[in-house]
Design a protein around this motif. Sequence first.
Motif, PDB file in Angstrom:
ATOM      1  N   LEU A  66      64.527  84.420  67.188  1.00  0.00           N
ATOM      2  CA  LEU A  66      64.003  84.319  65.827  1.00  0.00           C
ATOM      3  C   LEU A  66      62.737  83.464  65.800  1.00  0.00           C
ATOM      4  CD1 LEU A  66      64.160  84.655  62.746  1.00  0.00           C
ATOM      5  CD2 LEU A  66      65.815  82.763  62.703  1.00  0.00           C
ATOM      6  N   SER A  67      62.767  82.334  66.493  1.00  0.00           N
ATOM      7  CA  SER A  67      61.578  81.470  66.544  1.00  0.00           C
ATOM      8  C   SER A  67      60.405  82.196  67.192  1.00  0.00           C
ATOM      9  CB  SER A  67      61.896  80.191  67.322  1.00  0.00           C
ATOM     10  OG  SER A  67      62.871  79.419  66.654  1.00  0.00           O
ATOM     11  N   GLU A  68      60.689  82.946  68.245  1.00  0.00           N
ATOM     12  CA  GLU A  68      59.613  83.666  68.936  1.00  0.00           C
ATOM     13  C   GLU A  68      59.047  84.775  68.061  1.00  0.00           C
ATOM     14  OE1 GLU A  68      58.599  85.601  73.291  1.00  0.00           O
ATOM     15  OE2 GLU A  68      60.631  84.939  72.839  1.00  0.00           O
ATOM     16  N   VAL A  69      59.927  85.469  67.350  1.00  0.00           N
ATOM     17  CA  VAL A  69      59.447  86.537  66.467  1.00  0.00           C
ATOM     18  C   VAL A  69      58.568  85.953  65.372  1.00  0.00           C
ATOM     19  CG1 VAL A  69      60.160  88.274  64.773  1.00  0.00           C
ATOM     20  CG2 VAL A  69      61.344  88.109  66.973  1.00  0.00           C
ATOM     21  N   ARG A  70      58.942  84.800  64.854  1.00  0.00           N
ATOM     22  CA  ARG A  70      58.108  84.161  63.828  1.00  0.00           C
ATOM     23  C   ARG A  70      56.698  83.917  64.361  1.00  0.00           C
ATOM     24  NH1 ARG A  70      62.924  80.817  61.860  1.00  0.00           N
ATOM     25  NH2 ARG A  70      63.274  81.546  59.715  1.00  0.00           N
ATOM     26  N   GLU A  71      56.579  83.509  65.630  1.00  0.00           N
ATOM     27  CA  GLU A  71      55.268  83.287  66.229  1.00  0.00           C
ATOM     28  C   GLU A  71      54.523  84.604  66.427  1.00  0.00           C
ATOM     29  OE1 GLU A  71      55.414  81.000  69.781  1.00  0.00           O
ATOM     30  OE2 GLU A  71      56.545  79.338  68.886  1.00  0.00           O
ATOM     31  N   ILE A  72      55.248  85.642  66.810  1.00  0.00           N
ATOM     32  CA  ILE A  72      54.614  86.933  67.080  1.00  0.00           C
ATOM     33  C   ILE A  72      54.072  87.559  65.806  1.00  0.00           C
ATOM     34  CG2 ILE A  72      55.041  89.315  67.833  1.00  0.00           C
ATOM     35  CD1 ILE A  72      57.180  88.160  69.748  1.00  0.00           C
ATOM     36  N   VAL A  73      54.873  87.574  64.741  1.00  0.00           N
ATOM     37  CA  VAL A  73      54.517  88.340  63.548  1.00  0.00           C
ATOM     38  C   VAL A  73      53.817  87.499  62.491  1.00  0.00           C
ATOM     39  CG1 VAL A  73      56.449  89.884  63.989  1.00  0.00           C
ATOM     40  CG2 VAL A  73      56.723  88.020  62.323  1.00  0.00           C
ATOM     41  N   SER A  74      53.964  86.170  62.559  1.00  0.00           N
ATOM     42  CA  SER A  74      53.399  85.304  61.528  1.00  0.00           C
ATOM     43  C   SER A  74      53.906  85.785  60.166  1.00  0.00           C
ATOM     44  CB  SER A  74      51.871  85.310  61.591  1.00  0.00           C
ATOM     45  OG  SER A  74      51.328  84.387  60.686  1.00  0.00           O
ATOM     46  N   ASP A  75      53.004  86.204  59.284  1.00  0.00           N
ATOM     47  CA  ASP A  75      53.455  86.649  57.964  1.00  0.00           C
ATOM     48  C   ASP A  75      53.291  88.150  57.778  1.00  0.00           C
ATOM     49  OD1 ASP A  75      50.709  86.714  57.935  1.00  0.00           O
ATOM     50  OD2 ASP A  75      50.476  85.651  56.031  1.00  0.00           O
ATOM     51  N   GLU A  76      53.050  88.891  58.877  1.00  0.00           N
ATOM     52  CA  GLU A  76      52.853  90.331  58.740  1.00  0.00           C
ATOM     53  C   GLU A  76      54.192  91.073  58.801  1.00  0.00           C
ATOM     54  OE1 GLU A  76      50.723  92.471  61.794  1.00  0.00           O
ATOM     55  OE2 GLU A  76      51.440  91.119  63.357  1.00  0.00           O
ATOM     56  N   PRO A  77      54.245  92.270  58.253  1.00  0.00           N
ATOM     57  CA  PRO A  77      55.469  93.068  58.307  1.00  0.00           C
ATOM     58  C   PRO A  77      55.787  93.474  59.740  1.00  0.00           C
ATOM     59  CG  PRO A  77      53.956  93.884  56.619  1.00  0.00           C
ATOM     60  CD  PRO A  77      53.191  92.916  57.450  1.00  0.00           C
ATOM     61  N   PHE A  78      57.066  93.731  59.995  1.00  0.00           N
ATOM     62  CA  PHE A  78      57.490  94.150  61.330  1.00  0.00           C
ATOM     63  C   PHE A  78      58.795  94.920  61.208  1.00  0.00           C
ATOM     64  CE2 PHE A  78      60.082  90.491  60.563  1.00  0.00           C
ATOM     65  CZ  PHE A  78      61.248  90.675  61.294  1.00  0.00           C
ATOM     66  N   ALA A  79      59.163  95.591  62.304  1.00  0.00           N
ATOM     67  CA  ALA A  79      60.482  96.209  62.434  1.00  0.00           C
ATOM     68  C   ALA A  79      61.082  95.718  63.740  1.00  0.00           C
ATOM     69  CB  ALA A  79      60.375  97.729  62.421  1.00  0.00           C
ATOM     70  N   ILE A  80      62.384  95.874  63.889  1.00  0.00           N
ATOM     71  CA  ILE A  80      63.057  95.371  65.089  1.00  0.00           C
ATOM     72  C   ILE A  80      64.191  96.311  65.486  1.00  0.00           C
ATOM     73  CG2 ILE A  80      64.631  93.872  63.779  1.00  0.00           C
ATOM     74  CD1 ILE A  80      64.243  91.803  66.118  1.00  0.00           C
ATOM     75  N   ILE A  81      64.370  96.473  66.805  1.00  0.00           N
ATOM     76  CA  ILE A  81      65.425  97.322  67.337  1.00  0.00           C
ATOM     77  C   ILE A  81      66.097  96.598  68.494  1.00  0.00           C
ATOM     78  CG2 ILE A  81      63.745  98.553  68.792  1.00  0.00           C
ATOM     79  CD1 ILE A  81      65.532 101.048  68.504  1.00  0.00           C
ATOM     80  N   GLY A  82      67.428  96.607  68.513  1.00  0.00           N
ATOM     81  CA  GLY A  82      68.169  95.900  69.554  1.00  0.00           C
ATOM     82  C   GLY A  82      69.236  96.779  70.172  1.00  0.00           C
ATOM     83  N   ASN A  83      69.512  96.537  71.444  1.00  0.00           N
ATOM     84  CA  ASN A  83      70.502  97.298  72.199  1.00  0.00           C
ATOM     85  C   ASN A  83      71.661  96.401  72.602  1.00  0.00           C
ATOM     86  OD1 ASN A  83      70.784  98.143  75.614  1.00  0.00           O
ATOM     87  ND2 ASN A  83      71.618  99.396  73.992  1.00  0.00           N
ATOM     88  N   SER A  84      72.898  96.861  72.352  1.00  0.00           N
ATOM     89  CA  SER A  84      74.101  96.162  72.787  1.00  0.00           C
ATOM     90  C   SER A  84      74.119  94.727  72.241  1.00  0.00           C
ATOM     91  CB  SER A  84      74.192  96.195  74.318  1.00  0.00           C
ATOM     92  OG  SER A  84      75.451  95.753  74.772  1.00  0.00           O
ATOM     93  N   PHE A  85      74.191  93.704  73.102  1.00  0.00           N
ATOM     94  CA  PHE A  85      74.122  92.306  72.657  1.00  0.00           C
ATOM     95  C   PHE A  85      72.842  92.072  71.861  1.00  0.00           C
ATOM     96  CE2 PHE A  85      72.496  88.029  73.395  1.00  0.00           C
ATOM     97  CZ  PHE A  85      73.585  87.209  73.114  1.00  0.00           C
ATOM     98  N   GLY A  86      71.764  92.724  72.272  1.00  0.00           N
ATOM     99  CA  GLY A  86      70.488  92.584  71.562  1.00  0.00           C
ATOM    100  C   GLY A  86      70.539  93.080  70.139  1.00  0.00           C
ATOM    101  N   ALA A  87      71.516  93.930  69.817  1.00  0.00           N
ATOM    102  CA  ALA A  87      71.676  94.376  68.438  1.00  0.00           C
ATOM    103  C   ALA A  87      72.092  93.221  67.535  1.00  0.00           C
ATOM    104  CB  ALA A  87      72.707  95.501  68.368  1.00  0.00           C
ATOM    105  N   MET A  88      72.940  92.326  68.056  1.00  0.00           N
ATOM    106  CA  MET A  88      73.306  91.138  67.283  1.00  0.00           C
ATOM    107  C   MET A  88      72.071  90.292  67.030  1.00  0.00           C
ATOM    108  SD  MET A  88      73.725  87.615  67.600  1.00  0.00           S
ATOM    109  CE  MET A  88      74.040  87.294  69.341  1.00  0.00           C
ATOM    110  N   VAL A  89      71.259  90.118  68.068  1.00  0.00           N
ATOM    111  CA  VAL A  89      70.039  89.326  67.935  1.00  0.00           C
ATOM    112  C   VAL A  89      69.101  89.971  66.914  1.00  0.00           C
ATOM    113  CG1 VAL A  89      68.026  88.424  69.152  1.00  0.00           C
ATOM    114  CG2 VAL A  89      70.251  88.495  70.311  1.00  0.00           C
ATOM    115  N   ALA A  90      68.922  91.281  67.015  1.00  0.00           N
ATOM    116  CA  ALA A  90      68.033  91.987  66.096  1.00  0.00           C
ATOM    117  C   ALA A  90      68.512  91.884  64.658  1.00  0.00           C
ATOM    118  CB  ALA A  90      67.918  93.454  66.510  1.00  0.00           C
TER     119      ALA A  90
END
Length: 262
Positions: A66-90
Motif C-alpha cells: 500500500l505504501s509503495e502504491v501510494r508512491e507510484i500513483v501519487s494522486d492519479e487514478p489507478f487499477a490493481i490486479i492480484g493473484n492468489s495471496f496477491g489478491a488479498m494485497v490488491a
Amino acid sequence: MIAETHGDGFPLITVHGFGVDHRIMLPLEEMVGDTGWRRVYVDLPWAEGATDTGAATPKEVADAVLSEVREIVSDEPFAIIGNSFGAMVARHVAHSLAPQCLGLATLAGAFELDRALRELPPREILIHDERVLELAGEARAEFEEMAVLHTEAALRGFERFVLPGIRGAKLRVLARLNATYTDAYVPELEHPAPFTAPALHVFGRQDHVVGFADGLAAADHYPRGTFAVLDSAGHNVHIEQPEAVGALVREWLSRAASHRLR
C-alpha cells in the motif's frame, strides 16, 4: 518493489502470489496489449532480487505494498490486479485507496487465508498426459502439483511464467511469513462499505488450493463485480485458460476506463 513497467497511461498495478514472483503476472502483457494502461509489476519480499522488508504477517506485507502504491500513483487514478495471496494485497490496496481506484481484479484469489477453513473442491486432473509430465523433467513435481491440464501449452506457460519465481524465491522469507500465513486478515471486514468501482474475480473450478466458494461468498460486497468460475482450470487459471481470462480482463479494464470518465 517495482520489477518491471510496460506501456503508457494510468497505472495498472499487478501483485503476484505466495512463493512466486512478478513473472507469473506477465501473461497480462498479451491479454492487455495496447489498452491505455501502464502495467506496473510489483515483487513481494521473497522474490528474487526484491528487498526483504522484514514483514512478519500478511497484513504487514499488504501495508508495505500500500505504501509503495501510494508512491507510484501519487494522486492519479489507478487499477490493481492480484493473484492468489496477491489478491488479498490488491483488495487491501483498492479498499484503502478507494476514491482513486478505478478497478480491482483478482485471479485465483485467496479470500480465506486460513487454509484449514477454505472450502475446496477435490483434487482433479482433467487431462493426464504422461508424455507431457516427462517433458517437464526436473520441474515435473512443481508442475504436477498445480496442473489441471497436462498439455504442452500449460507446461510451457508454467516453465516461462511460474517456475522462475519458484526457483528464485527466498526460502527464509517464505518460512517467516508462512508461520503467520493463516492470520485471518480479510480486507472486506476491515473496510465493510461495498467496493463500488468495477471489479473482476476469476476462479478455477478445479482450484484445490484456494477454491472458489469463499470468493463467491463476497459477491454482495462488489455491486459492480463480475465473478467467473472457469472450468478446466486450477490455481494457475490464467495460465491454463489464457484466452478466457484475457477476454474477462480486457472487459474489466474497459469498465474501469469508463468509470474514470465519470
